[in-house]
Scaffold this motif. Structure first.
Motif, PDB file in Angstrom:
ATOM      1  N   ALA A  16      22.459 -44.496  28.904  1.00 27.56           N
ATOM      2  CA  ALA A  16      21.697 -45.510  29.641  1.00 27.56           C
ATOM      3  C   ALA A  16      20.253 -45.061  29.835  1.00 27.56           C
ATOM      4  CB  ALA A  16      22.356 -45.784  30.991  1.00 27.56           C
ATOM      5  N   LEU A  17      20.093 -43.790  30.199  1.00 27.85           N
ATOM      6  CA  LEU A  17      18.745 -43.274  30.411  1.00 27.85           C
ATOM      7  C   LEU A  17      17.953 -43.257  29.108  1.00 27.85           C
ATOM      8  CD1 LEU A  17      16.777 -42.029  32.452  1.00 27.85           C
ATOM      9  CD2 LEU A  17      17.708 -39.785  31.867  1.00 27.85           C
ATOM     10  N   ALA A  18      18.616 -42.902  27.993  1.00 23.47           N
ATOM     11  CA  ALA A  18      17.945 -42.868  26.696  1.00 23.47           C
ATOM     12  C   ALA A  18      17.442 -44.263  26.310  1.00 23.47           C
ATOM     13  CB  ALA A  18      18.892 -42.328  25.625  1.00 23.47           C
ATOM     14  N   ILE A  19      18.252 -45.305  26.583  1.00 26.03           N
ATOM     15  CA  ILE A  19      17.836 -46.678  26.294  1.00 26.03           C
ATOM     16  C   ILE A  19      16.614 -47.046  27.131  1.00 26.03           C
ATOM     17  CG2 ILE A  19      18.498 -49.103  26.549  1.00 26.03           C
ATOM     18  CD1 ILE A  19      21.357 -48.235  25.778  1.00 26.03           C
ATOM     19  N   CYS A  20      16.669 -46.721  28.420  1.00 24.44           N
ATOM     20  CA  CYS A  20      15.548 -47.032  29.313  1.00 24.44           C
ATOM     21  C   CYS A  20      14.280 -46.281  28.896  1.00 24.44           C
ATOM     22  CB  CYS A  20      15.908 -46.681  30.757  1.00 24.44           C
ATOM     23  SG  CYS A  20      17.128 -47.781  31.499  1.00 24.44           S
ATOM     24  N   LEU A  21      14.441 -45.011  28.539  1.00 19.12           N
ATOM     25  CA  LEU A  21      13.271 -44.218  28.137  1.00 19.12           C
ATOM     26  C   LEU A  21      12.728 -44.675  26.783  1.00 19.12           C
ATOM     27  CD1 LEU A  21      14.236 -40.592  29.260  1.00 19.12           C
ATOM     28  CD2 LEU A  21      12.703 -42.218  30.377  1.00 19.12           C
ATOM     29  N   ASN A  22      13.626 -45.193  25.919  1.00 14.70           N
ATOM     30  CA  ASN A  22      13.174 -45.732  24.638  1.00 14.70           C
ATOM     31  C   ASN A  22      12.291 -46.964  24.867  1.00 14.70           C
ATOM     32  OD1 ASN A  22      12.885 -46.095  21.916  1.00 14.70           O
ATOM     33  ND2 ASN A  22      14.953 -46.840  21.554  1.00 14.70           N
ATOM     34  N   ASN A  79      10.773 -47.673  27.688  1.00 11.54           N
ATOM     35  CA  ASN A  79       9.590 -47.177  28.383  1.00 11.54           C
ATOM     36  C   ASN A  79       8.620 -46.513  27.404  1.00 11.54           C
ATOM     37  OD1 ASN A  79       8.229 -46.742  30.955  1.00 11.54           O
ATOM     38  ND2 ASN A  79       8.669 -44.573  30.665  1.00 11.54           N
ATOM     39  N   GLY A  80       9.165 -45.840  26.379  1.00  7.72           N
ATOM     40  CA  GLY A  80       8.334 -45.176  25.383  1.00  7.72           C
ATOM     41  C   GLY A  80       7.511 -46.164  24.570  1.00  7.72           C
ATOM     42  N   TRP A  81       8.147 -47.285  24.176  1.00  8.30           N
ATOM     43  CA  TRP A  81       7.405 -48.316  23.451  1.00  8.30           C
ATOM     44  C   TRP A  81       6.293 -48.891  24.317  1.00  8.30           C
ATOM     45  CZ3 TRP A  81       7.391 -49.056  18.436  1.00  8.30           C
ATOM     46  CH2 TRP A  81       8.504 -48.687  17.670  1.00  8.30           C
ATOM     47  N   GLU A  82       6.612 -49.149  25.605  1.00  2.10           N
ATOM     48  CA  GLU A  82       5.595 -49.691  26.507  1.00  2.10           C
ATOM     49  C   GLU A  82       4.475 -48.689  26.733  1.00  2.10           C
ATOM     50  OE1 GLU A  82       3.353 -50.381  30.031  1.00  2.10           O
ATOM     51  OE2 GLU A  82       4.841 -48.758  29.839  1.00  2.10           O
ATOM     52  N   MET A  83       4.812 -47.401  26.720  1.00  2.00           N
ATOM     53  CA  MET A  83       3.793 -46.372  26.928  1.00  2.00           C
ATOM     54  C   MET A  83       2.746 -46.366  25.815  1.00  2.00           C
ATOM     55  SD  MET A  83       3.525 -44.468  29.591  1.00  2.00           S
ATOM     56  CE  MET A  83       2.709 -43.002  28.970  1.00  2.00           C
ATOM     57  N   MET A  84       3.106 -46.865  24.635  1.00  6.26           N
ATOM     58  CA  MET A  84       2.123 -46.948  23.554  1.00  6.26           C
ATOM     59  C   MET A  84       0.952 -47.844  23.959  1.00  6.26           C
ATOM     60  SD  MET A  84       3.472 -44.932  21.350  1.00  6.26           S
ATOM     61  CE  MET A  84       4.252 -44.061  22.715  1.00  6.26           C
ATOM     62  N   ILE A  85       1.258 -48.908  24.732  1.00 11.94           N
ATOM     63  CA  ILE A  85       0.199 -49.781  25.246  1.00 11.94           C
ATOM     64  C   ILE A  85      -0.650 -49.023  26.256  1.00 11.94           C
ATOM     65  CG2 ILE A  85      -0.289 -51.922  26.500  1.00 11.94           C
ATOM     66  CD1 ILE A  85       2.371 -53.017  25.453  1.00 11.94           C
ATOM     67  N   SER A  86       0.025 -48.336  27.175  1.00 14.52           N
ATOM     68  CA  SER A  86      -0.687 -47.602  28.220  1.00 14.52           C
ATOM     69  C   SER A  86      -1.569 -46.503  27.638  1.00 14.52           C
ATOM     70  CB  SER A  86       0.328 -46.992  29.205  1.00 14.52           C
ATOM     71  OG  SER A  86       1.126 -47.995  29.782  1.00 14.52           O
TER      72      SER A  86
END
Length: 475
Positions: free
Chosen positions: A300-306, A308-315
């Motif tokens: 579950a955490l890996a899915i959430c971090l995945n 979050n990781g894609w969104e972090m590309m914007i940030s």
């Protein structure tokens, strides 16, 4: 930042094109709408290619992992282990040290000291090459290191092979990171996006050709990965040295070997600042792995971090844009324009973050079925979705402020802030909530989020309280 570097940047800015007073007067004549529109365009000129480039680079690893996953489960596990632990470790150090170039090139370009950009670029190549040599033992001794950490022998053996394939990828970061920051400081980063898109398409084709059609297995997948990382580097290097930057590149110079120590110190500060951030989520995963029903929690955490990781590309794209805009305006001697660029960057990124915040609150566990068929994992993702949404909201502000810090040369200060907020506040609170109060993975994540929130508040306070006029004349 060191005074000797600062003096070189702005010694001529009060004359001619670099006059701060003229800049301030011009800005006051514009109405607010025109100022916002003008700044917004300048922001997106840097942010859009940076975001696309980061998505493309992230996509290279996703494609590699997908094709290796069809070779075998052991190879997939080994690749994931090396990519998420070892490569992220090297990436964090080199990207962090390269970010010193954002400060130096951005301010030099704003000050009209164009000849210094090529010198700073070459100095950064030297510093990062030396750093890469120190990282080599981790790649050569991956297998015994992983066995020592308790990994299964057969996975550790394959991981050791993959790690050696990743050595050329690590050295590719030297050219990649530095050229990207050098070109971004001049708002010439469209070429970076074009090259990243070409590399992604070539990687997809070569991965299919070498692993599916010709059955070269792991070597085929890794050859394609290495080429995908090096193709943009060749293009960027040729663009820089063969006429793409006539104002800022005057050829190779022995001056690159002079005054290296101040650059090394700023690079070390930058590396410490960024590494403390990039390794934060890794600790979250390690802490989760020691809990009951850890498999579901980690999935579950890996899915959430995945996500979050894609969104972090914007940030991270906005981090680059904020760094370039602030450093350019400080170099030009315009305190008002520097402050205005910060406001526009933060509000733009925050607006995107608010939209995504409500989107992920609304979708909750439904997103999990993109990655898994397990109802138990999907329910765990739904339970974590509010924390994911809060992370995305904080990520829309915190990286922009980190970009402001890089553009202003505050890396040393922010490194201490990150150390205190993440590792002395966030992780201890997460351990207490997760293990002692038994909130499990939610508790750990809540603690980590609290650390990020404290860091964001501190950065807002530092930015708000900064005397930007004094900041301009300190350079």
């Amino acid at each position: 930042m060191e005074k000797d570097l600062n003096a070189k940047l702005l010694q001529e800015r009060r004359e001619g094109e670099g006059s701060g007073g003229a800049v301030e007067g011009d800005e006051e004549e514009k109405d607010l709408g025109k100022k916002v529109w003008s700044e917004w365009k300048k922001l997106w000129v840097v942010a859009a290619p940076a975001i696309f480039t980061r998505f493309s680079t992230f996509g290279i690893q996703v494609i590699s992992q997908a094709f290796i996953g069809h070779i075998g489960s052991v190879e997939l596990a080994a690749y994931a282990l090396v990519a998420t632990v070892l490569l992220r470790f090297a990436n964090g150090i080199l990207l962090g040290m390269a970010s010193a170039l954002e400060t130096l090139c951005g301010q030099a370009y704003g000050a009209g000291q164009y000849h210094m950009l090529g010198i700073y670029l070459q100095r950064s190549w030297i510093v990062l090459f030396i750093c890469s040599l120190f990282l080599l033992p981790f790649f050569f001794f991956t297998t015994p290191i992983l066995k020592l950490l308790g990994q299964e022998d057969h996975i550790a053996e394959v991981a050791g092979t993959i790690a050696r394939w990743f050595i050329p990828v690590t050295f590719s970061f030297i050219i990649s990171f530095t050229c990207q920051m050098y070109l971004s400081a001049q708002s010439k980063n469209l070429i970076i996006a074009y090259l990243a898109a070409a590399a992604l398409a070539i990687h997809l084709f070569l991965s299919w050709l070498l692993t599916v059609k010709y059955k070269y297995g792991l070597p085929g997948a890794m050859i394609s990965t290495i080429l995908a990382f090096w193709i943009p580097n060749v293009g960027q290097f040729m663009f820089v040295t063969c006429g793409g930057c006539p104002e800022t590149w005057n050829g190779f110079s022995l001056l690159a070997f002079k005054d290296l120590w101040p650059v090394i110190k700023l690079s070390l500060s930058s590396g410490a600042m960024l590494c403390l951030e990039l390794w934060y989520n890794t600790i979250l995963v390690l802490l989760t792995g020691n809990m009951k029903n850890a498999e579901v929690a980690i999935d579950a955490l890996a899915i959430c971090l995945n996500i979050n990781g894609w969104e972090m590309m914007i940030s991270l794209g906005f981090l680059t844009a904020a760094s370039v805009r602030v450093s350019n305006e400080l170099g030009r001697g315009s305190s008002k324009s520097a402050k205005f660029s910060i406001v526009v960057a933060v509000l733009t990124s925050l607006s995107i973050g608010i939209v995504l915040f409500f989107l992920f609150l609304f979708l909750r566990g439904r997103l999990a079925y993109i990655f898994t068929n397990s109802r138990e994992v999907a329910q765990a993702v739904a339970n974590l979705s509010p924390l994911l949404a809060c992370s995305i909201l904080l990520n829309s502000v915190q990286p922009v402020l980190s970009g402001v810090a890089i553009g202003s040369g505050w890396q040393s200060i922010v490194a201490y802030v990150n150390l205190a907020c993440y590792y002395l506040v966030g992780i201890p609170i997460g351990v207490v909530l997760g293990y002692l109060i038994h909130y499990n993975v939610k508790g750990i994540w809540m603690g980590m989020l609290f650390g990020t929130l404290v860091q964001t508040i501190v950065l807002v306070f530092i930015t708000w309280r900064t005397d930007w006029n004094k900041q301009v004349f300190s350079y």
